[in-house]
Scaffold this motif. Structure first.
Motif, PDB file in Angstrom:
ATOM      1  N   THR A  55       8.281   7.704   2.432  1.00 42.80           N
ATOM      2  CA  THR A  55       7.688   7.875   3.753  1.00 42.80           C
ATOM      3  C   THR A  55       7.762   9.333   4.186  1.00 42.80           C
ATOM      4  O   THR A  55       6.809   9.880   4.759  1.00 42.80           O
ATOM      5  N   GLN A  97       4.513   2.494   8.108  1.00 44.37           N
ATOM      6  CA  GLN A  97       5.352   1.449   7.519  1.00 44.37           C
ATOM      7  C   GLN A  97       5.642   0.341   8.532  1.00 44.37           C
ATOM      8  O   GLN A  97       5.545  -0.830   8.220  1.00 44.37           O
ATOM      9  N   ASP A 188       1.257   3.389   3.961  1.00 39.86           N
ATOM     10  CA  ASP A 188       2.696   3.211   3.796  1.00 39.86           C
ATOM     11  C   ASP A 188       3.041   1.725   3.818  1.00 39.86           C
ATOM     12  O   ASP A 188       3.106   1.110   4.873  1.00 39.86           O
ATOM     13  N   GLU A 189       3.245   1.161   2.651  1.00 38.18           N
ATOM     14  CA  GLU A 189       3.568  -0.262   2.487  1.00 38.18           C
ATOM     15  C   GLU A 189       2.617  -1.179   3.258  1.00 38.18           C
ATOM     16  O   GLU A 189       3.044  -1.932   4.130  1.00 38.18           O
TER      17      GLU A 189
END
Ligand SMILES: Nc1ncnc2c1ncn2[C@@H]1O[C@H](COP(=O)(O)OP(=O)(O)OP(=O)(O)O)[C@@H](O)[C@H]1O
Ligand SMILES: [Mg+2]
Lengths: 266, 310
Positions: A55, A97, A188-189
């Motif tokens: 991240t 995220q 991000d994810e």
């Protein structure tokens, strides 16, 4: 700090390169001397165990963090201390995220917010909703509706996002990033906390965006199956250090990667 | 009976219209608080600055032979320019450098800004009481047929109410329709996400301080016509605090309704409870009301419920 209007970057050329970048927070070294590049048109996965610095790397790319050391070159231009809205202006969009939506707004307005930089009309015309401003608003609404159709979220477009289930929130967030029509999309994810079916949908969207719009994508993801299926190349971080870089096959059989994931002591 | 009802209406209406001023000042607070999480102690000082810039430039222009209407327009523009410069300086030299600091630090910095604005305003424009005559200061007597003597309604208060209404509608349109308005709402919801779609926080903070400055200017025109532009305007800001507690710190409708409740409440309390407990209720009524709201509904009548994550 807009990238120069030089020759367009064509597929396969380097779009973004990270050169010997280091970032620390006080005593914590989040990233140490990492180098890699992202080529135009590819899906580039960034993987690694928790706390590896993935991240942080995205935050560096879109200007939230400024590394103490190293050079970042985007579209052929080395940049220093770029602020996030400059990165957005240069064509970098992202998701977060932990879903970061505008909680007070509907799904539609969230995605519409992604058009901020594309709207050029004078505020007074916008207030009156007449003339060129109206035409512009209509045009942007049109683009946004296309994205809504693409992501199959027609039914929930008027719903305040805070009332949506997590999986749909992630989808709206992707929609907002797509509305920016970015050259480089940082995810991000995007599939964290989703069930298998939702993951398959999201994978499909990511592949479609990459294929149909030619958008370059940097993807952080913990699910190895997804990473193997989607990505062209993978960079692996562990404790802020790059431990492997290559095709999914190469990375999968790399001993350092296997050790990092199994938690072998260094 | 009819006389008593007429009296009640008269007190209520004058209270509501006086409350409009509280609403305006509270509105300035809410705008800045929503967009930046900064509790702006300087809002009252900004009303003083706007009022002084307006009245002093108006007097100057009239003294130099400009027709009154042209002088008013020019003076309003001048005062608006002063508020824009203030917004720019505050963003550039105070809040910009303090980006990402915690709320208390930012609050303290606005206390500093308050003293600088108060001092600067009086140094530039003088520190006397300056009468401002933008609106007629007499009164109407309405419904003389229904109530003996009619209902007394002051024209300034009605003007104030109308101007505030126009302002609120204008702001609502601005927030809903414009790119900048949408960006402001985005920043109020999530700083990081807003930046990621290309919104510059520095730009938005300049805009909110500018809008809060213009709201202060509107408050100053009404307040100044009522009581003259003078230093005691800054104490108006203290009344905005209970208004905010009642309405909720993050709600624009809350600021408006809160102001009206405080305005009407304190006038009614003064008129009907005053005789029994010796008067002077106006000065503390708002705070007691705020305390009651604080105990029953800590987030205010319109505020979002604050849920602490554990
Ligand atoms: N803003 C910050 N302040 C202090 N330390 C931070 C900050 N952001 C990240 N770190 C630290 O940097 C390191 C890398 O964190 P990062 O969030 O980049 O990891 P990650 O690879 O994304 O992990 P995860 O898979 O858990 O999301 C961690 O040790 C983390 O605690
Ligand atoms: Mg992470």
């Amino acid at each position: 700090m807009r990238a120069p209007d030089g020759p367009p970057v064509t597929s396969g050329d380097v779009l973004l390169s990270i050169d010997n970048v280091s970032l620390s927070f006080g005593g914590v070294k989040a990233i140490s001397g990492v180098s890699f590049d992202i080529r135009k048109g590819e899906i580039r996965a960034i993987i690694g165990p928790n706390g590896a610095g993935k991240t942080s790397m995205l935050n560096i790319i879109n200007g939230f963090y400024h590394p103490q050391q190293g050079i970042i070159t985007f579209k052929g231009e080395a940049r220093s201390k770029m602020r996030p809205h400059d990165a957005a202006d240069g064509g970098i969009a992202r998701t977060f995220q932990n879903v970061a939506l505008f909680r007070g707004m509907s799904a539609l307005d969230n995605i519409m917010a992604g058009r901020t930089l594309k709207m050029k009309r004078n505020m007074f015309w916008q207030m009156l909703r007449i003339g060129p401003a109206l035409a512009e608003e209509v045009e942007h609404r049109h683009r946004v509706e296309e994205i809504i159709d693409f992501l199959k979220i027609q039914e929930i477009r008027r719903t305040p996002v805070s009332r949506l289930p997590y999986g749909l929130q992630k989808r709206v967030e992707l929609g907002r990033a797509l509305a920016m029509e970015p050259e480089l999309l940082l995810l991000d994810e995007p599939m964290a906390g989703m069930n298998i079916e939702e993951k398959e949908d999201m994978s499909r969207f990511i592949l479609d965006v990459n294929e149909h719009y030619g958008t370059t994508i940097a993807l952080i993801e913990h699910d190895m199956g997804v990473v193997m299926d989607l990505s062209d190349r993978v960079v692996v971080l562990d404790h802020g250090i790059k431990i492997a870089d290559g095709t999914p096959q190469e990375v999968k059989s790399n001993q350092a990667v296997i050790d990092a994931y199994l938690g072998v002591a260094h | 009976m009819i006389i008593a009802f007429g009296q009640f209406l008269e007190v209520l209406v004058s209270g509501l219209l006086a409350g409009v001023l509280y609403s305006l000042v509270a509105l300035g607070f809410v705008l800045i608080f929503k967009a930046s999480g900064v509790f702006n102690f300087a809002q009252g000082a900004m009303v003083l600055l706007a009022g002084l810039a307006l009245v002093r430039s108006l007097d100057f222009l009239v003294a130099n032979g400009l027709p009154f209407w042209a002088a008013i327009i020019a003076a309003l523009l001048f005062a608006a320019l002063i508020m824009a410069i203030t917004a720019f300086l505050v963003e550039r030299f105070v809040l910009g450098p303090l980006i990402n600091q915690d709320g208390l630090t930012l609050f303290m910095s606005t206390i500093g800004v308050t003293f600088i604005i108060e001092g600067g305003a009086q140094m530039l424009f003088g520190s006397d009481v300056y009468p401002l005559r933008l609106f007629p200061s007499d009164a109407w007597f309405l419904f003389e047929g229904s109530f003996p003597g009619g209902l007394l309604v002051s024209k300034i208060d009605v003007w104030g109410g109308m101007i505030a209404a126009v302002l609120v509608v204008g702001l609502a349109v601005f927030f809903q329709q414009t790119k900048t308005g949408r960006a402001l709402r985005a920043v109020a919801d999530d700083h990081a996400a807003a930046q990621s779609v290309g919104i510059s926080l520095n730009w938005i903070w300049f805009i909110v301080w500018l809008v809060a400055g213009l709201v202060a200017l509107v408050a100053a025109t009404v307040w100044g016509t009522k009581l003259g532009v003078q230093f005691s305007i800054v104490f108006l800001a203290l009344k905005a605090l209970p208004v905010l507690i009642i309405g909720g710190f993050t709600s624009v409708p809350g600021a408006i309704v809160g102001g009206l409740i405080v305005g009407a409440g304190e006038k009614l309390a003064e008129a009907y409870l005053g005789p029994f407990i010796g008067g002077g209720i106006e000065y503390w009524f708002a705070y007691v009301l705020a305390l009651v709201v604080l105990m029953a509904r800590p987030q205010g009548l319109f505020g979002e419920r604050i849920i602490e994550r554990i």
